[in-house]
Design a protein around this motif. Structure first.
Motif, PDB file in Angstrom:
ATOM      1  N   THR A  72       0.849  -1.194   0.000  1.00  0.00           N
ATOM      2  CA  THR A  72       0.000   0.000   0.000  1.00  0.00           C
ATOM      3  C   THR A  72       0.877   1.234   0.000  1.00  0.00           C
ATOM      4  OG1 THR A  72      -1.942   1.011   1.026  1.00  0.00           O
ATOM      5  CG2 THR A  72      -0.236   0.247   2.520  1.00  0.00           C
ATOM      6  N   THR A  85       0.480   5.775  -0.338  1.00  0.00           N
ATOM      7  CA  THR A  85      -0.320   6.966  -0.593  1.00  0.00           C
ATOM      8  C   THR A  85       0.566   8.005  -1.263  1.00  0.00           C
ATOM      9  OG1 THR A  85      -1.625   6.497   1.396  1.00  0.00           O
ATOM     10  CG2 THR A  85      -1.859   8.680   0.421  1.00  0.00           C
ATOM     11  N   ASN A 127      -4.304   6.957  -2.716  1.00  0.00           N
ATOM     12  CA  ASN A 127      -3.750   5.707  -2.188  1.00  0.00           C
ATOM     13  C   ASN A 127      -3.990   4.603  -3.196  1.00  0.00           C
ATOM     14  OD1 ASN A 127      -4.402   2.917  -0.830  1.00  0.00           O
ATOM     15  ND2 ASN A 127      -3.006   3.956   0.548  1.00  0.00           N
ATOM     16  N   THR A 172     -10.959   5.474   2.266  1.00  0.00           N
ATOM     17  CA  THR A 172     -10.135   6.511   2.876  1.00  0.00           C
ATOM     18  C   THR A 172     -10.998   7.301   3.845  1.00  0.00           C
ATOM     19  OG1 THR A 172      -8.841   6.685   0.843  1.00  0.00           O
ATOM     20  CG2 THR A 172      -8.550   8.428   2.469  1.00  0.00           C
ATOM     21  N   GLY A 212      -2.667   3.231   5.156  1.00  0.00           N
ATOM     22  CA  GLY A 212      -1.871   4.312   4.560  1.00  0.00           C
ATOM     23  C   GLY A 212      -2.256   5.637   5.203  1.00  0.00           C
ATOM     24  N   ASN A 272      -6.154   5.736   4.879  1.00  0.00           N
ATOM     25  CA  ASN A 272      -6.738   4.738   3.976  1.00  0.00           C
ATOM     26  C   ASN A 272      -6.524   3.363   4.570  1.00  0.00           C
ATOM     27  OD1 ASN A 272      -6.144   2.519   1.798  1.00  0.00           O
ATOM     28  ND2 ASN A 272      -7.527   3.963   0.825  1.00  0.00           N
TER      29      ASN A 272
END
Lengths: 354, 354
Positions: free
Chosen positions: A71, A73, A160, B73, B111, B160
């Motif tokens: 993951t 962002t 993200n 998110t 995130g 997120n």
């Protein structure tokens, strides 16, 4: 603003909501505006049967193999820069993280935070870039989410992406597999992404426009995998913190020393010149389409030949070796024969680079 | 600020970076500060062997079954509110999305976008909440990412989360399985989350403090699954846009009509009072711990008994039925015998509720 005033040539009536040119707070509400944003902008670009089902989550056929998940962002400023935009980074960055683990990327998710007032034409360009990048890699965007925050509570947009891939024992590069005697390779010229973003952000003009190297490294890794298999010991993309930070992390994880040859470092002339002017070290500047590899020493030439057979790796070079001395340290042999330690930086040379 | 001034009792020297009480831009740089943030705050709370490997991605043993993926998110303002915080929402919201698909949640990624200047004690409280919520659900946070943006370029923090679960044919609720004759149930009192956030944001004081209903719905779904299996036709959590929006989406996806009984709607007194004062309709107010279910009509009582057997469902009620007339519309039979259409709202009653 209503009635006589607008009839008399004053400010025009607000355009109907459906024809607005900018993101409104209501686009994040989960109501009709949200549904319209999804229908008009996201689905036509990212459309695939899984995403189109619009459930609370995406349902995916399990391909077997170990799963690999990453993951990231993205908050780069500005949103567009020479050579790419935040959408390219958001797709490439996460696919590259999977590729560095030896995984075959399978699916992406995308979560957006949009600032109220973001122009739709900018959003559309970013979504187009994402769609093209994902399609080129053959990886569908299977789930998404969009939130909107008030003007001044974000900076245009943040994205993200989370990627899911699969991995087998046949190819499993990993930091701790790096051993003394390995060759340290980079796949291409370093420092381009960071300097391209920096120049765009600060309005700097150099003689030559520096473009970001943002790219999907999956095909380059596939070439390495096909030719060397597990003689590739570790792969890392040299993003935030650049080659220096990645190698420091690697030296610590594998408990080895590293010696780099300064003259071997592939720093393009314009990047070197810009770094000199700004007092930056290209070893710490972020890349978005360059990988660092440690490979078995006797396979270094084969690995370089493999990398150079692909367009993304045509400037690949060996920049150093893994050594038994000074474990957990990265050293650099300078052009004039001196040595210095290449440490991790405490903070940032360049914030918000990805 | 240095030397004599501070010795003479003026402003103290800045604290060393390592003992700062707030997030710095450098914490997002990928250098030593980033590594310290990860080591000191994230790993101790979220620590598990997968996350601790700190590769570019997490490697997970494939459990088999279909995979289900959801991403969300969270941008709620304020970050803390009666009954929860952004960390609780970030974990519960994504786990609930998986649960609504009949999936068993397996892994989460997280995130973060942090605003420079965010107090560490606030960050720590949010991370503690996330860690507790994930542990309570038995779902590890296996991958993460942290970015920092300049003061004024975000609003404290955004999170997120992406969740991965597995699903089998034995339990597969889905919008299009909703059919005429189904009962429409809600698992608890509606409108609490939205009103709790609204009150916290605007500094409103009601006679009774309204607390958010944020909760992990996974155990409640497990009860339903065990008792009814696929007689549960569809599950949705009634978040952004509330029960009204979820039912509209469902009526459209399944091409059915819906009739709700206004007197049956479980609106707590304080929520009803606050909504009346503010001119809001509780049917559109977000919930974070309430599910809407459509179940086979002859299983409605069994479903209610199952829901009520769990603490999260003790106030479960039937609020209406799926009907053949007026397909794709949701109607409400009011307390005085009238009927009105419950449409989707164009925009937002309450922005940034999750």
């Amino acid at each position: 603003m209503t009635g006589a005033a607008s009839l008399a040539g004053g400010p025009a009536c607000p355009a109907p909501l459906s024809s607005t040119t900018r993101v409104l707070l209501g686009h994040g509400s989960g109501g009709k505006l949200s549904a319209g944003l999804l229908r008009d902008r996201f689905l036509p670009r990212f459309g695939n049967p899984t995403l189109a089902a619009l459930g609370d989550a995406a349902v995916l056929e399990n391909p077997g193999g170990r799963l690999v998940v990453s993951t990231d962002t993205f908050v780069v400023a500005p949103l567009e820069f020479p050579g790419g935009d935040i959408g390219a980074l958001a797709v490439h960055g996460t696919l590259n993280d999977l590729a560095m683990m030896g995984a075959e990327p399978r699916w992406l998710t995308a979560g957006f935070v949009l600032e109220e007032g973001l122009p739709f034409d900018l959003l559309d360009r970013v979504l187009d870039t994402m769609a093209r990048a994902a399609a080129a890699a053959g990886v569908p965007i299977v789930a998404g989410d969009t939130k909107v925050v008030e003007r001044g509570k974000a900076d245009g947009m943040f994205i993200n992406t989370t990627g899911i891939g699969t991995q087998t024992d046949a190819f499993r590069p990993s930091p701790e597999r790096t051993v003394v005697g390995d060759a340290i390779l980079v796949s291409g010229a370093i420092g381009r992404h960071g300097m391209a973003v920096m120049a765009a952000r600060e309005g700097l003009r150099f003689e030559t426009t520096i473009t970001s190297d943002t790219a999907c490294l999956v095909p380059l890794v596939q070439v390495l995998q096909a030719r060397l298999g597990n003689a590739v010991h570790c792969l890392r993309d040299a993003t935030r913190g650049g080659v220096a930070t990645v190698l420091n992390e690697l030296a610590q994880a594998a408990d080895v020393g590293m010696m780099l040859d300064e003259p071997a470092l592939p720093v393009p002339g314009p990047v070197a010149a810009a770094c000199a002017v700004l007092g930056l070290d290209p070893l710490y500047v972020a890349n978005e389409g360059v990988l660092v590899a440690t490979v078995a020493g006797d396979q270094a030439d084969a690995a370089l030949a493999a990398l150079r057979s692909h367009d993304l790796g045509r400037d690949a070079v060996r920049i150093g070796s893994v050594i038994p001395e000074h474990r957990r340290l990265v050293q650099l042999r300078t052009a004039i024969g001196g040595r210095r330690i290449v440490d991790m930086l405490p903070g940032d040379q360049l914030p918000r680079i990805c």
